[in-house]
Design a protein around this motif. Structure first.
Motif, PDB file in Angstrom:
ATOM      1  N   GLY A 108       0.814  -1.215   0.000  1.00 32.27           N
ATOM      2  CA  GLY A 108       0.000   0.000   0.000  1.00 32.27           C
ATOM      3  C   GLY A 108       0.843   1.259   0.000  1.00 32.27           C
ATOM      4  N   VAL A 109       0.356   2.272  -0.726  1.00 29.82           N
ATOM      5  CA  VAL A 109       1.031   3.577  -0.766  1.00 29.82           C
ATOM      6  C   VAL A 109       0.006   4.665  -0.443  1.00 29.82           C
ATOM      7  CG1 VAL A 109       2.403   5.214  -2.105  1.00 29.82           C
ATOM      8  CG2 VAL A 109       2.648   2.743  -2.516  1.00 29.82           C
ATOM      9  N   PRO A 110      -0.096   5.065   0.830  1.00 31.53           N
ATOM     10  CA  PRO A 110      -0.994   6.170   1.182  1.00 31.53           C
ATOM     11  C   PRO A 110      -0.283   7.510   1.036  1.00 31.53           C
ATOM     12  CG  PRO A 110      -0.137   5.123   3.167  1.00 31.53           C
ATOM     13  CD  PRO A 110       0.457   4.384   2.013  1.00 31.53           C
ATOM     14  N   PHE A 111      -0.840   8.380   0.200  1.00 28.75           N
ATOM     15  CA  PHE A 111      -0.364   9.749   0.089  1.00 28.75           C
ATOM     16  C   PHE A 111      -1.157  10.610   1.056  1.00 28.75           C
ATOM     17  CE2 PHE A 111       1.594   8.353  -3.775  1.00 28.75           C
ATOM     18  CZ  PHE A 111       2.498   9.331  -4.185  1.00 28.75           C
ATOM     19  N   TYR A 112      -0.483  11.233   2.005  1.00 26.05           N
ATOM     20  CA  TYR A 112      -1.040  12.165   2.985  1.00 26.05           C
ATOM     21  C   TYR A 112      -2.419  11.736   3.476  1.00 26.05           C
ATOM     22  CZ  TYR A 112      -1.337  14.089  -1.822  1.00 26.05           C
ATOM     23  OH  TYR A 112      -1.420  14.239  -3.190  1.00 26.05           O
ATOM     24  N   ASP A 152       2.064  19.810   5.623  1.00 29.25           N
ATOM     25  CA  ASP A 152       0.731  19.250   5.881  1.00 29.25           C
ATOM     26  C   ASP A 152       0.578  18.939   7.369  1.00 29.25           C
ATOM     27  OD1 ASP A 152      -1.732  18.066   5.749  1.00 29.25           O
ATOM     28  OD2 ASP A 152      -1.095  16.366   4.509  1.00 29.25           O
ATOM     29  N   GLU A 153       0.415  19.984   8.163  1.00 25.30           N
ATOM     30  CA  GLU A 153       0.409  19.832   9.615  1.00 25.30           C
ATOM     31  C   GLU A 153      -0.708  18.920  10.094  1.00 25.30           C
ATOM     32  OE1 GLU A 153       0.075  22.688  13.597  1.00 25.30           O
ATOM     33  OE2 GLU A 153       0.500  23.567  11.641  1.00 25.30           O
ATOM     34  N   ARG A 154      -1.883  19.029   9.499  1.00 28.46           N
ATOM     35  CA  ARG A 154      -3.036  18.251   9.961  1.00 28.46           C
ATOM     36  C   ARG A 154      -2.759  16.742   9.899  1.00 28.46           C
ATOM     37  NH1 ARG A 154      -7.004  15.757   7.232  1.00 28.46           N
ATOM     38  NH2 ARG A 154      -6.247  16.650   5.271  1.00 28.46           N
ATOM     39  N   THR A 194      -0.682  13.156  12.890  1.00 32.81           N
ATOM     40  CA  THR A 194      -1.132  11.792  13.192  1.00 32.81           C
ATOM     41  C   THR A 194      -0.026  10.763  12.998  1.00 32.81           C
ATOM     42  OG1 THR A 194      -1.875  11.257  10.923  1.00 32.81           O
ATOM     43  CG2 THR A 194      -3.431  12.438  12.348  1.00 32.81           C
ATOM     44  N   TRP A 195       1.089  11.174  12.387  1.00 35.31           N
ATOM     45  CA  TRP A 195       2.111  10.203  12.023  1.00 35.31           C
ATOM     46  C   TRP A 195       2.865   9.597  13.213  1.00 35.31           C
ATOM     47  CZ3 TRP A 195       3.631   6.538   9.183  1.00 35.31           C
ATOM     48  CH2 TRP A 195       4.958   6.106   9.180  1.00 35.31           C
TER      49      TRP A 195
END
Length: 300
Positions: free
Chosen positions: A210-214, A238-240, A244-245
């Motif tokens: 899987g490759v999730p972009f932002y 992309d602070e928002r 969560t990271w």
């Protein structure tokens, strides 16, 4: 390839305008408030025309692979989704070769339906040798309406759990299709990035990579199920999503998930989307090269 949008750096739009657009695009601000805030910048020298042209998508800029490209074959396919909205539909693109099977990639749109940019991403994958399928979450309502504002409003009216079931059904449809080699990748953007994380967590056997972009993480209680390798693509500004990271990474490490995370310097949320000034050519090209190499390695 058509001319693509300038990078955000070249438009000289103030950072707060991008922050307001992100809040607006994700339901935290209505259009009237968004336009009023942009008006405060117009008062200090930025024309409203320049601001709206820079921030709102122009999909004529997003076509890198024509639907008439001789190397691909594009059509639409429907699939059953008994736990979702009963039936789904998506954009189906395959290489124009005589091969009997291909590595397959599910392409998942943002929070506004299957717009032209995401369809082009599917064509790019097929051009690179993958079987690509891009479902439209808005199919139960007639499909993507032709503009993002209406599409975003439509998607908010749909039951989130049913949408998730639709994408699970789409993933199973693609993975078991006679033209698939049985290995399934997924790439998604924004809401689609969340859906890639969700698909990897809801069923350990569903995704091969899987490759999730932002995209934000799957619910915490599901993350222990993740087994598929992940390549996480994030924009530095992309602070928002970036907030969560750290917790997500802790869970990936705790569960010994094979993952990579790339943070793209000075890149905004949506930096891969070449229809707006958030597009960052260097970051988008590098992220896409990494994505194709990752899928080639994991799905072949």
């Amino acid at each position: 390839m058509s001319e693509r949008a300038n990078t955000a750096q070249n438009t000289h739009i103030p950072q707060e305008a991008f922050d307001w657009y992100d809040e607006y695009a994700h339901g935290g601000m209505d259009r009237r408030t968004f336009m009023r805030k942009l008006g405060t910048l117009a008062a200090v020298g930025y024309s409203m025309s320049m601001l709206t042209t820079a921030l709102l998508p122009n999909y004529a800029l997003a076509e890198q692979v024509s639907f008439n490209d001789e190397d691909i074959t594009a059509s639409y396919e429907t699939f059953d989704s008994p736990e979702g909205h009963e039936q789904g539909r998506g954009y189906w693109v395959r290489p124009a070769t005589s091969a009997t099977s291909y590595p397959a990639v599910l392409v998942i749109h943002e929070n506004r339906g299957l717009n032209p940019y995401v369809k082009d991403v599917a064509r790019r994958l097929a051009k690179a040798g993958f079987l690509a399928f891009a479902p439209d979450a808005l199919f139960p309502l007639g499909g993507y309406p032709g503009n993002d504002d209406e599409g975003r409003a439509m998607q908010r009216t749909l039951d989130k759990e049913k949408i998730q079931h639709d994408f699970v059904a789409a993933a199973k449809f693609l993975k078991t299709h006679s033209l698939s080699n049985g290995k399934l990748g997924a790439v998604g953007f924004c809401f689609g990035g969340y859906m890639v994380n969700y698909l990897s967590a809801v069923d350990s056997d569903l995704l091969t990579a899987g490759v999730p972009f932002y995209g934000t993480p799957a619910p915490k209680e599901l993350r222990q199920n993740i087994e598929a390798p992940l390549m996480v693509q994030l924009g530095e500004l992309d602070e928002r999503v970036n907030n969560t990271w750290p917790e997500y990474e802790q869970d990936l490490k705790a569960n010994k998930v094979d993952y990579q995370m790339f943070m793209y310097k000075d890149a905004h949320h949506g930096f891969h989307n070449d229809s707006t000034s958030r597009f960052d050519r260097a970051s988008a090209d590098l992220a896409w090269q990494r994505t194709l190499a990752f899928f080639t390695e994991k799905l072949s």
